[in-house]
Write an enzyme that holds these catalytic residues in place. Structure first.
Site, PDB file in Angstrom:
ATOM      1  N   GLY A  22      -3.909 -44.246 -34.531  1.00  0.00           N
ATOM      2  CA  GLY A  22      -3.692 -44.285 -33.085  1.00  0.00           C
ATOM      3  C   GLY A  22      -3.279 -42.912 -32.595  1.00  0.00           C
ATOM      4  O   GLY A  22      -2.854 -42.051 -33.376  1.00  0.00           O
ATOM      5  N   GLY A  23      -3.398 -42.686 -31.297  1.00  0.00           N
ATOM      6  CA  GLY A  23      -3.044 -41.398 -30.710  1.00  0.00           C
ATOM      7  C   GLY A  23      -1.541 -41.168 -30.686  1.00  0.00           C
ATOM      8  O   GLY A  23      -0.753 -42.086 -30.930  1.00  0.00           O
ATOM      9  N   SER A  24      -1.164 -39.948 -30.379  1.00  0.00           N
ATOM     10  CA  SER A  24       0.239 -39.595 -30.232  1.00  0.00           C
ATOM     11  C   SER A  24       0.891 -40.473 -29.162  1.00  0.00           C
ATOM     12  O   SER A  24       0.283 -40.758 -28.132  1.00  0.00           O
ATOM     13  CB  SER A  24       0.323 -38.119 -29.827  1.00  0.00           C
ATOM     14  OG  SER A  24       1.660 -37.700 -29.717  1.00  0.00           O
ATOM     15  N   SER A  25       2.106 -40.925 -29.416  1.00  0.00           N
ATOM     16  CA  SER A  25       2.883 -41.769 -28.487  1.00  0.00           C
ATOM     17  C   SER A  25       2.247 -43.130 -28.238  1.00  0.00           C
ATOM     18  O   SER A  25       2.560 -43.779 -27.234  1.00  0.00           O
ATOM     19  CB  SER A  25       3.138 -41.052 -27.153  1.00  0.00           C
ATOM     20  OG  SER A  25       3.986 -39.942 -27.341  1.00  0.00           O
ATOM     21  N   GLY A  35       2.855 -45.535 -30.277  1.00  0.00           N
ATOM     22  CA  GLY A  35       3.847 -46.462 -30.808  1.00  0.00           C
ATOM     23  C   GLY A  35       3.708 -46.761 -32.289  1.00  0.00           C
ATOM     24  O   GLY A  35       4.254 -47.751 -32.772  1.00  0.00           O
ATOM     25  N   LYS A  36       3.045 -45.877 -33.027  1.00  0.00           N
ATOM     26  CA  LYS A  36       2.823 -46.150 -34.449  1.00  0.00           C
ATOM     27  C   LYS A  36       4.121 -46.173 -35.273  1.00  0.00           C
ATOM     28  O   LYS A  36       4.291 -47.042 -36.114  1.00  0.00           O
ATOM     29  CB  LYS A  36       1.875 -45.103 -35.053  1.00  0.00           C
ATOM     30  CG  LYS A  36       0.476 -45.128 -34.469  1.00  0.00           C
ATOM     31  CD  LYS A  36      -0.451 -44.161 -35.176  1.00  0.00           C
ATOM     32  CE  LYS A  36       0.055 -42.718 -35.180  1.00  0.00           C
ATOM     33  NZ  LYS A  36       0.200 -42.117 -33.830  1.00  0.00           N
ATOM     34  N   SER A  37       5.008 -45.215 -35.032  1.00  0.00           N
ATOM     35  CA  SER A  37       6.217 -45.117 -35.866  1.00  0.00           C
ATOM     36  C   SER A  37       7.094 -46.359 -35.731  1.00  0.00           C
ATOM     37  O   SER A  37       7.595 -46.891 -36.729  1.00  0.00           O
ATOM     38  CB  SER A  37       7.047 -43.883 -35.474  1.00  0.00           C
ATOM     39  OG  SER A  37       6.272 -42.731 -35.599  1.00  0.00           O
ATOM     40  N   ASP A  69       2.974 -37.097 -39.620  1.00  0.00           N
ATOM     41  CA  ASP A  69       4.256 -36.420 -39.407  1.00  0.00           C
ATOM     42  C   ASP A  69       4.921 -36.032 -40.720  1.00  0.00           C
ATOM     43  O   ASP A  69       5.429 -34.913 -40.853  1.00  0.00           O
ATOM     44  CB  ASP A  69       5.203 -37.319 -38.594  1.00  0.00           C
ATOM     45  CG  ASP A  69       4.825 -37.374 -37.121  1.00  0.00           C
ATOM     46  OD1 ASP A  69       3.970 -36.580 -36.680  1.00  0.00           O
ATOM     47  OD2 ASP A  69       5.391 -38.213 -36.396  1.00  0.00           O
TER      48      ASP A  69
END
Lengths: 187, 187, 187, 187
Positions: C10-13, C15-17, C37
């Site tokens: 998924g793209g940055s921001s 919500g993956k983390s 990351d």
């Protein structure tokens, strides 16, 4: 009269943060700590990209604009008010302006009929050693340590100076505590 | 009269920190932010293990002792002094004592001949949603979000309430900015 | 056959983390997590300023050089070896190259006589919502979220897609766990 | 034959992390780094409270369970595979089991027909100095440094030992680089 504020001044990577944590651990009272880093954290993120804010060049030079200075002045006034309200305060600062930076604090401290008892501490670190520690910490723009090592002390008067080049933070903290006649009874 | 302070109150994991960053980005002036987290960071590490400090149980309950309260009171007095000195201030707080916590701030704000213009904002979040976000962030003791979701709002009076359950932080920030009649001209 | 790797893209921001932390909390086995990351954290700091490394423009565009790609390839091979050695692995990745990025993983996974059972999960988030969350988190170059929102999914095939626009991370994690027929017995 | 892995072993607060960042800065190739800290970050949060995970007592003693050991073993196998795939790898480890911990690595390294060229480095630090640095960093349970200072080296064989008690991280990194006959041409 009891010391109500300890103002530490030193360049980037001179070891101030570790020294502050050791001071907080060694001193018998509970001391609150504030400084250049926590002030920047309190500012909007855009202060780091705007004209009036704070700019760190790729060579580590730091330039500070009018908006930054205005906020810093109100912040410092509030920190002094915390001390007058009874909190013990440690300031961890970088006097980019040397003597002028000290005078800004001095003016706020002398203000009013209730002068505060302040201990001024210079935190020295050999320029090359500070530059080496800058590499080891890895979270600063290379060059800040060398650029600031001497200039932040120009014309500044101290009650006490410590040098982290060959001494551990804890040893420097104990030097400061001894100067104040204070030392925590270890648990 | 212009608003000089925005005091946000909400439970753990209700989304206050993200809301504050959006407010700082949206508001045209530069706003400084302080709160429960930055206060704890400013304290000695041993405050988190000592009797008079702050204790977080394994079920997420937070107990605060006399030493913590005394430091917090001096800190809050200093923050109010920053606002009186001209800084725009956002407070990100957790009113563990509900109405009593608000009254402590109120007393400091009314103090003196120069009353400050403050906007009180309640930050609501559905208890189950806050508990889910607590798991997602992964850096809080599980249980804090649920324990604080309602109790921090008991008896507290607000000028405005926002609810992060279904609204993004940025949308909530824009609601607050609109209430103040403020909005940054986007670059 | 049991799923040994979950690869989230998924793209940055997007919500993956947070989704990964919820997955680790929900799944009954202990899953290790790695991703873009943690790979960057493992690299020398100078990779972020050198030609062959990773460069993030002021508009949020990310460019990746040959040295970065070579290290990433060896890293991915090692991660796959961890899974073959019995660890359950969650990958939190950003397919800057879309389908080509997926094929790079696919090649490593098919390698050898021991094919791994992998679940491919697309993590979608509305472009405007991701951009709003980018402001709320405050630690990313503005523009990354919008730039990556769609491009990372181009030509990629998934077993399952989740959308964090209106669903909490924990709910998305439970969707994935249900798809796997797995769910931790809560303590 | 060129060295493909550098395995550093030392107790908590002996200065390994700073030394690794300096090594990454000094060595001409790009070296990836992994270690005990990044492994724990990759694990589910509940590993720090569960029986089979990792437990840190209030006196700083660290106990590691069966689930932790199993994940660590698969992780180490994957790290070795990264090195075989061509990445240069630095490991920053704490041999809680002394010689037994080294043998676990040794077994993985000897595995197969393609033995890796590894440099074993002991990172020493005087017990009292490590304990002082533990206070200065402020993010570790007090007691870990003293508890681990000697025990992690028992029965371990090194190609090289460095001592951070009186030497800066950068100087220790240069000692290691010199031993390897490597040194980055400074930009």
């Amino acid at each position: 009269m009891t010391t109500q504020m300890i103002i530490l001044n030193g360049g980037s990577s001179s070891g101030k943060s570790g020294l502050v944590r050791c001071l907080q651990a060694e001193l018998p009272e509970q001391w609150l700590t504030f400084g250049a880093d926590s002030l920047i954290d309190a500012m909007p993120a855009r202060m780091q990209t705007s004209d009036g804010g704070i700019e760190i060049s790729t060579d580590g030079a730091v330039a500070v604009g009018a908006e930054f200075r205005a906020l810093e002045q109100a912040w410092a006034r509030g920190i002094v008010a915390m001390a007058r309200a009874g909190a013990h305060i440690i300031i961890d600062d970088v006097f980019l302006g040397g003597a002028a930076s000290q005078q800004r604090w001095q003016k706020l401290l002398d203000d009013g009929n209730d002068p505060l008892d302040v201990l001024w501490v210079g935190v020295r670190c050999d320029r090359a050693v500070a530059a080496a520690r800058e590499i080891a910490r890895g979270d600063r723009v290379p060059g800040m340590a060398a650029a600031q090592a001497d200039v932040v002390h120009q014309g500044v008067h101290y009650d006490l100076e410590v040098d982290t080049t060959h001494a551990e933070s804890l040893a420097c903290a104990r030097t400061i505590a001894a100067h104040l006649g204070l030392r925590r009874t270890q648990p």
